[in-house]
Design an enzyme around this catalytic site. Sequence first.
Site, PDB file in Angstrom:
ATOM      1  N   CYS A   1       0.796  -1.239   0.000  1.00 43.64           N
ATOM      2  CA  CYS A   1       0.000   0.000   0.000  1.00 43.64           C
ATOM      3  C   CYS A   1       0.823   1.282   0.000  1.00 43.64           C
ATOM      4  O   CYS A   1       0.511   2.195  -0.771  1.00 43.64           O
ATOM      5  CB  CYS A   1      -1.029   0.026   1.119  1.00 43.64           C
ATOM      6  SG  CYS A   1      -1.045  -1.387   2.194  1.00 43.64           S
TER       7      CYS A   1
ATOM      8  N   ARG B   1       8.119 -11.115   4.265  1.00 45.45           N
ATOM      9  CA  ARG B   1       7.776 -11.060   5.687  1.00 45.45           C
ATOM     10  C   ARG B   1       8.616 -12.085   6.423  1.00 45.45           C
ATOM     11  O   ARG B   1       8.682 -13.249   6.009  1.00 45.45           O
ATOM     12  CB  ARG B   1       6.281 -11.365   5.895  1.00 45.45           C
ATOM     13  CG  ARG B   1       5.396 -10.358   5.183  1.00 45.45           C
ATOM     14  CD  ARG B   1       3.935 -10.624   5.423  1.00 45.45           C
ATOM     15  NE  ARG B   1       3.138  -9.642   4.681  1.00 45.45           N
ATOM     16  CZ  ARG B   1       1.805  -9.636   4.632  1.00 45.45           C
ATOM     17  NH1 ARG B   1       1.124 -10.566   5.290  1.00 45.45           N
ATOM     18  NH2 ARG B   1       1.165  -8.728   3.937  1.00 45.45           N
TER      19      ARG B   1
ATOM     20  N   GLN C   1       1.427 -10.879  -3.685  1.00 45.79           N
ATOM     21  CA  GLN C   1       0.008 -10.592  -3.443  1.00 45.79           C
ATOM     22  C   GLN C   1      -0.628 -10.111  -4.731  1.00 45.79           C
ATOM     23  O   GLN C   1      -0.044  -9.301  -5.443  1.00 45.79           O
ATOM     24  CB  GLN C   1      -0.114  -9.473  -2.404  1.00 45.79           C
ATOM     25  CG  GLN C   1       0.176  -9.918  -1.002  1.00 45.79           C
ATOM     26  CD  GLN C   1      -0.056  -8.790  -0.017  1.00 45.79           C
ATOM     27  OE1 GLN C   1       0.400  -7.684  -0.235  1.00 45.79           O
ATOM     28  NE2 GLN C   1      -0.776  -9.067   1.047  1.00 45.79           N
TER      29      GLN C   1
ATOM     30  N   HIS D   1      -5.583  -1.464  -4.976  1.00 51.79           N
ATOM     31  CA  HIS D   1      -6.114  -0.395  -4.137  1.00 51.79           C
ATOM     32  C   HIS D   1      -7.064   0.415  -4.976  1.00 51.79           C
ATOM     33  O   HIS D   1      -6.738   0.799  -6.100  1.00 51.79           O
ATOM     34  CB  HIS D   1      -4.968   0.447  -3.575  1.00 51.79           C
ATOM     35  CG  HIS D   1      -4.066  -0.355  -2.691  1.00 51.79           C
ATOM     36  ND1 HIS D   1      -2.848  -0.829  -3.103  1.00 51.79           N
ATOM     37  CD2 HIS D   1      -4.257  -0.823  -1.431  1.00 51.79           C
ATOM     38  CE1 HIS D   1      -2.311  -1.539  -2.126  1.00 51.79           C
ATOM     39  NE2 HIS D   1      -3.146  -1.573  -1.101  1.00 51.79           N
TER      40      HIS D   1
ATOM     41  N   LYS E   1     -13.835  -5.172   7.326  1.00 45.93           N
ATOM     42  CA  LYS E   1     -13.399  -5.947   6.157  1.00 45.93           C
ATOM     43  C   LYS E   1     -14.331  -7.117   5.889  1.00 45.93           C
ATOM     44  O   LYS E   1     -15.044  -7.593   6.784  1.00 45.93           O
ATOM     45  CB  LYS E   1     -11.974  -6.444   6.361  1.00 45.93           C
ATOM     46  CG  LYS E   1     -11.812  -7.328   7.595  1.00 45.93           C
ATOM     47  CD  LYS E   1     -10.426  -7.939   7.672  1.00 45.93           C
ATOM     48  CE  LYS E   1     -10.320  -8.893   8.851  1.00 45.93           C
ATOM     49  NZ  LYS E   1      -9.114  -9.697   8.846  1.00 45.93           N
TER      50      LYS E   1
ATOM     51  N   HIS F   1      -8.571  -1.684   0.165  1.00 45.03           N
ATOM     52  CA  HIS F   1      -7.505  -2.663  -0.093  1.00 45.03           C
ATOM     53  C   HIS F   1      -8.206  -3.953  -0.459  1.00 45.03           C
ATOM     54  O   HIS F   1      -9.144  -4.344   0.229  1.00 45.03           O
ATOM     55  CB  HIS F   1      -6.677  -2.970   1.155  1.00 45.03           C
ATOM     56  CG  HIS F   1      -6.095  -1.786   1.849  1.00 45.03           C
ATOM     57  ND1 HIS F   1      -4.750  -1.532   1.851  1.00 45.03           N
ATOM     58  CD2 HIS F   1      -6.659  -0.807   2.579  1.00 45.03           C
ATOM     59  CE1 HIS F   1      -4.515  -0.447   2.558  1.00 45.03           C
ATOM     60  NE2 HIS F   1      -5.655   0.018   3.020  1.00 45.03           N
TER      61      HIS F   1
END
Length: 677
Positions: free
Chosen positions: A366, A395, A413, A417, A503, A549
């Site tokens: 993002c 990560r 991923q 956005h 979400k 997102h």
Amino acid sequence: MTLHVTLPDGSLLELDDDATVRDAAAAIGQRLAKAAIGARVTSRDDPDVTLLVDSSAPLHDGDRLEVVTLKGDDPGAVDMLRHSAAHVMAQAVLRRFPGTSFAIGPTIENGFYYDFAFPEPITDADLDAIEKEMASIVGENLPVERAELSVDEALAVFGAGEPGASESGLPLGLDQPFKVELIEDLVAAAEAEGSEVPVISVYRQGDFVDLCRGPHLPSTGRLGKGTFKLTSLAGAYWRGSEKNAMLTRIYGTAFATRDELKAHLEALELARQRDHRRIGRDLDLFSFHEEGPGFPFFHPRGMRLWNAIVDFWREEHVRAGYEEISTPVILRRELWERSGHWDNYKDNMYFTEIDEQPYAVKPMNCPGGLLVYKNRRRSYRDLPLRMAELGRVHRHEMSGVLHGLFRVRYFTQDDAHIYCTPEQLEGEVRGVVRFMHHIYASFGFSDVRIELSTRPEKSIGSDEMWATAEGVLTRVLDAELTPDGAPLPYQLNPGDGAFYGPKIDFHIRDVMGRTWQCGTIQVDFAMPERLDITYTGADNEEHRPVMIHRALLGSIERFMGILLEHYGGNLPTWLAPVQAVVIPIADRHAEYGREVLAELRAADLRAELDDRSESMGKRIRDGQLQKVPYLLVVGDREQEAREVAVRERGEQKGAAPLAAVVAGIAGEVRERALPSQ
RNA sequence: GCCGGCGUAGCUCAGUUGGCAGAGCAGCCGCCUUGUAAGCGGCAGGUCGGCGGUUCGAGCCCGCCCGCCGGCUCCA
């Protein structure tokens, strides 16, 4: 000696002392099929206790017996049986390993576990000994008795006091600290609620007593021989917190009948064969190396699958009105401090230094995307702005959680956005929900579970923003219909939202019944604020856009793993790394074979020629093991007639004209046809 | 990260009380020229995960590290 059981119509049935369910069924003229048949038995002592038993289970005088078909649809009874198996296991453990403390032992899907603190570590080899002891406890057929105690009585039983026996025959001074803690917690909880100090129920079988709500089988003999099995040994934290002591957990599985246990163990074995790590190696798709634990290496065939997924993904995103961007993997640390990732996520990030400046490897896309948004002034006319990114994020996951492609340290991923006005939000969310279903269905996942998560206790943003965002998500889900026209079901998770917004999560169910969280839609009012993004409205004033997102597949790597297990490696043709292999029978057919190969490739198919000097049977076998959907055999007859002999997914289909076969396969690929299931 | 287990050829696995590292498959070479799931023969392939220790001698015993597997916690 004889025993009597009561039938559902109230009549009494007289049987031999050692009669089993099967004998009883025979006596009343019911034949028991080998599998899926058993009996419902109600205990003579406690009419509330009913269980399903294996057909070989012994009967007891006074039982109420109803012979029924077991379809695994009596979860209550099976659950009870598993819980009793857990008690029998704990009893066996205490017999074999004196001095062991036992904690909690619930039932789980397909089985049960129990957590122990052993005086000395045990190993897998000890499971056999415990299982043997369990079998002997079953053989002893100990009656299982419930007792209700006051807190003081219960503490006398499980506490570290003087060993002995109570008036009712319960042992005292067992010195089980976990049980004491549980009892104290029950009391504390009751006091906090201001309710009565609870009565503590315990179950006893022979020398074993456990704190337990019940219900249980009336006796240990009700566990059929060969209907349970200890499966594994693992560590687990006391009460699930890593701050607490690590206990030893023993997992077991148990079923009402031997056949069901056998079927379950076979299903586990099949699942092992579907393991994507195995398929990945056997089909030469990807690998892992000590030089980079958790960092997958994709091989040529793995990239074919990858690209098939991504090509489809791109095509669909263009249609859905997205633009694609790409942003850097490494960015100045300062950006991550501004975005809030430094505070919330730095333990999972990788850092480096460039020209004496601190940098970080991106764990999310993002902030980079927001810099693209900010690169120029945005107008309300630009909105909604949908910017997708296949972003490779890193990560630093804890070493113990890595697992094939399912849990890795870098992944891609399929992020996007969407920047929009508050008025556009509802329409955009609806669009993403529908997009999500369309994409899953295209890959063969039609069973999708949806969860709506709302404002958590710790959150930022005004009440009004939250009310708006939650209202939008709720309205969208409430208005959606399934393909059958029914209202779209979803589950509400109050307080489970992100700190910056509510979400919707999407979980797909694979062919083995497991669910995977893939898609997510998150409404975010906070990040636009933090990074100060705006658009100029029709009123010539600066406004704050809303940010959505979203990811559909979640991670391409993980989704690839899910696909491989869902299809057991037998991917739909449009995804198969190798779609067709041409097999010339003898050397003299090689030239025609090359011609066939050229035709296939001209039709953009991923095809290969296997002209090795191996027997045809061998090459067919290799093609099958490589899960190639089409094997095209050419010999004298085919060459003569310009045909190919088609073998489709292991099935011989006979010969057909070359052009027609190529067109057929190409059509299947173009339509992205899914195998009929 | 924590608990438990496991690391021998690319894969699946043997390897006795510590005493010269093996098999099948895969690979390579040759023969065979094939009609729908393994044709035949030969060759090559190993710092026994790494480092240190014990021992006359270590794949085997001990310690530390790395990796993998099953869980826990965490998570796309």
